[in-house]
Design an enzyme around this catalytic site. Structure first.
Site, short mmCIF file in Angstrom:
data_model
loop_
_atom_site.label_atom_id
_atom_site.label_comp_id
_atom_site.label_asym_id
_atom_site.label_seq_id
_atom_site.Cartn_x
_atom_site.Cartn_y
_atom_site.Cartn_z
N ALA A 65 0.86 -1.18 0.00
CA ALA A 65 0.00 0.00 0.00
C ALA A 65 0.89 1.23 0.00
CB ALA A 65 -0.88 -0.02 1.24
N GLY A 109 0.53 -5.00 0.88
CA GLY A 109 -0.70 -5.06 0.11
C GLY A 109 -0.50 -5.66 -1.28
N GLU A 112 -0.82 -9.25 -0.70
CA GLU A 112 -2.23 -9.54 -0.42
C GLU A 112 -3.07 -9.52 -1.70
OE1 GLU A 112 -2.23 -6.45 2.66
OE2 GLU A 112 -2.91 -7.99 4.05
N GLU A 132 4.81 -5.14 7.04
CA GLU A 132 4.06 -4.07 7.70
C GLU A 132 4.53 -3.78 9.13
OE1 GLU A 132 2.70 -6.42 5.81
OE2 GLU A 132 1.04 -5.63 4.64
N1 CAA Z 1 4.57 3.24 -0.63
C1 CAA Z 1 4.99 4.41 -1.14
N2 CAA Z 1 6.17 4.55 -1.79
C2 CAA Z 1 6.94 3.46 -1.94
C3 CAA Z 1 6.57 2.21 -1.43
C4 CAA Z 1 5.31 2.11 -0.74
N3 CAA Z 1 4.85 0.95 -0.25
N4 CAA Z 1 7.56 1.32 -1.70
C5 CAA Z 1 8.49 2.00 -2.38
N5 CAA Z 1 8.15 3.30 -2.52
C6 CAA Z 1 8.88 4.37 -3.19
C7 CAA Z 1 10.06 4.85 -2.36
O1 CAA Z 1 9.63 5.80 -1.39
C8 CAA Z 1 10.94 5.45 -3.43
O2 CAA Z 1 10.42 6.72 -3.77
P1 CAA Z 1 11.43 7.99 -3.90
O3 CAA Z 1 12.31 7.64 -5.06
O4 CAA Z 1 10.49 9.13 -4.17
O5 CAA Z 1 12.17 8.05 -2.61
C9 CAA Z 1 10.72 4.52 -4.63
O6 CAA Z 1 9.48 3.85 -4.38
C10 CAA Z 1 11.80 3.48 -4.80
O7 CAA Z 1 11.93 2.79 -3.56
P2 CAA Z 1 13.34 2.58 -2.81
O8 CAA Z 1 14.27 3.70 -3.14
O9 CAA Z 1 13.03 2.32 -1.38
O10 CAA Z 1 13.84 1.26 -3.57
P3 CAA Z 1 14.83 0.14 -3.01
O11 CAA Z 1 15.13 -0.74 -4.17
O12 CAA Z 1 15.95 0.75 -2.26
O13 CAA Z 1 13.95 -0.70 -1.93
C11 CAA Z 1 11.97 -1.83 -1.14
C12 CAA Z 1 12.86 -1.46 -2.35
C13 CAA Z 1 12.75 -2.77 -0.21
C14 CAA Z 1 10.74 -2.53 -1.69
C15 CAA Z 1 11.57 -0.56 -0.36
O14 CAA Z 1 11.08 0.41 -1.28
C16 CAA Z 1 10.53 -0.77 0.68
O15 CAA Z 1 10.81 -1.27 1.75
N6 CAA Z 1 9.25 -0.37 0.40
C17 CAA Z 1 8.17 -0.44 1.35
C18 CAA Z 1 7.62 -1.86 1.48
C19 CAA Z 1 6.52 -1.92 2.53
O16 CAA Z 1 6.73 -1.60 3.68
N7 CAA Z 1 5.30 -2.35 2.11
C20 CAA Z 1 4.16 -2.45 2.97
C21 CAA Z 1 3.30 -1.21 2.86
S1 CAA Z 1 1.99 -1.13 4.06
C22 CAA Z 1 0.76 -2.15 3.44
O17 CAA Z 1 0.89 -2.73 2.38
C23 CAA Z 1 -0.47 -2.25 4.31
C24 CAA Z 1 -1.44 -3.31 3.95
O18 CAA Z 1 -1.36 -4.44 4.38
C25 CAA Z 1 -2.63 -3.03 3.11
#
Ligand code: CAA
Length: 258
Positions: A65, A109, A112, A132
């Site tokens: 998400a 998400g 999911e 998460e």
């Molecule tokens: N939401 C918003 N933006 C996101 C995102 C997310 N879930 N995942 C990645 N991005 C964005 C980053 O902020 C970044 O944007 P900027 O360039 O503007 O900074 C861009 O995508 C590229 O990401 P990274 O620079 O972080 O890329 P990376 O290769 O270094 O890392 C990753 C990749 C490990 C996937 C890392 O991006 C990450 O940890 N992302 C978040 C994953 C996460 O926590 N997901 C769960 C979300 S909560 C949820 O899903 C709730 C639910 O159950 C419904």
């Protein structure tokens, strides 16, 4: 219909939907999920379409998400907006088969969404996880329920509680995905599989999907009873008569979807 966050195209009898926010690793915002639900509902109604494939790009199916969209929200905001009911329940109501073609990050998400589909075809670079807890929350899009029913309790607990990720081969081993293919093949293979399914008797496919999903939603006696009712119902379809006659006459059946 054109969308802002997804790309939609028909490939033979398959509706292909691509999540299209590559700069944020296909993070799922509310509008994207609403678009996805709407596109799926339209394909669900279209008689020329028999199955749908949801994919992202090679780097990410979806990294979860959209964290930036949620960061400042309160419980009341989340409750009133209720994105989970408004989009995910619509996705669950889709009657035609859904295949997720997953490459790269498939997190939160995103995972999911993939496990809410009926089957998953993965590229060798796919990574599945529920990170998460890192954000001070836990999965809200069905993972605490669907993941244990798919990979069992032990692995689910590790994924949800301790950010254990599964690579594609592990995901295959634990039954999360159907197939793993090289990066340049996974989408084509998913489309081939979807087109094979789409060529089958439409009403039987729809009721079969519903019956298998009942196994995860009800107890055995009720599920078996529902299966039997749907099985009997199929004997009033043109396709049942055609399918059995075609077998007897040693020819290929021509499905009418009636
Ligand atoms: N939401 C918003 N933006 C996101 C995102 C997310 N879930 N995942 C990645 N991005 C964005 C980053 O902020 C970044 O944007 P900027 O360039 O503007 O900074 C861009 O995508 C590229 O990401 P990274 O620079 O972080 O890329 P990376 O290769 O270094 O890392 C990753 C990749 C490990 C996937 C890392 O991006 C990450 O940890 N992302 C978040 C994953 C996460 O926590 N997901 C769960 C979300 S909560 C949820 O899903 C709730 C639910 O159950 C419904």
């Amino acid at each position: 219909m054109t969308y802002q966050f997804i790309l939609s195209e028909k490939i033979k009898r398959v509706g292909l939907l691509r999540i299209n926010r590559p700069k944020v690793l296909n993070a799922l915002n509310g509008e994207l999920l609403a678009e996805l639900a709407q596109a799926l509902e339209e394909y669900d109604k279209a008689p020329e379409i028999g199955a749908m494939v949801i994919t992202g790009d090679d780097r990410a199916f979806a990294a979860g998400a959209d964290i930036k969209e949620m960061a400042e929200m309160s419980s009341v905001d989340m409750l009133l907006r209720d994105r989970i009911s408004s989009s995910w329940d619509r996705l669950r109501a889709i009657k035609k088969p859904l295949i997720a073609a997953v490459s790269g990050w498939c997190l939160g998400g995103g995972n999911e969404l993939a496990i809410a589909c009926d089957m998953i075809v993965a590229s060798q670079s796919a990574v599945f996880g529920q990170p998460e807890l890192n954000l001070g929350i836990f999965p809200g899009g069905g993972a605490t329920q669907r993941l244990p029913r798919t990979v069992g309790k032990a692995i689910s607990m590790e994924m949800v509680l301790n950010n254990r990720t599964l690579d594609a081969e592990e995901a295959l081993h634990y039954g999360l995905v159907n197939y793993v293919y090289p990066l340049d093949e996974y989408l084509e293979k998913a489309l081939t599989m979807a087109n094979e399914i789409a060529a089958r008797a439409p009403i039987a496919i729809q009721l079969a999907k519903q019956a298998v999903n009942r196994a995860f939603e009800t107890h055995l006696a009720e599920g078996v009873n529902d299966e039997r009712q749907a099985f009997y119902l199929l004997f009033s379809t043109v396709d049942q008569k055609e399918g059995m006659q075609a077998f007897i006459e040693k020819r290929t059946a021509e499905w009418k979807g009636r």
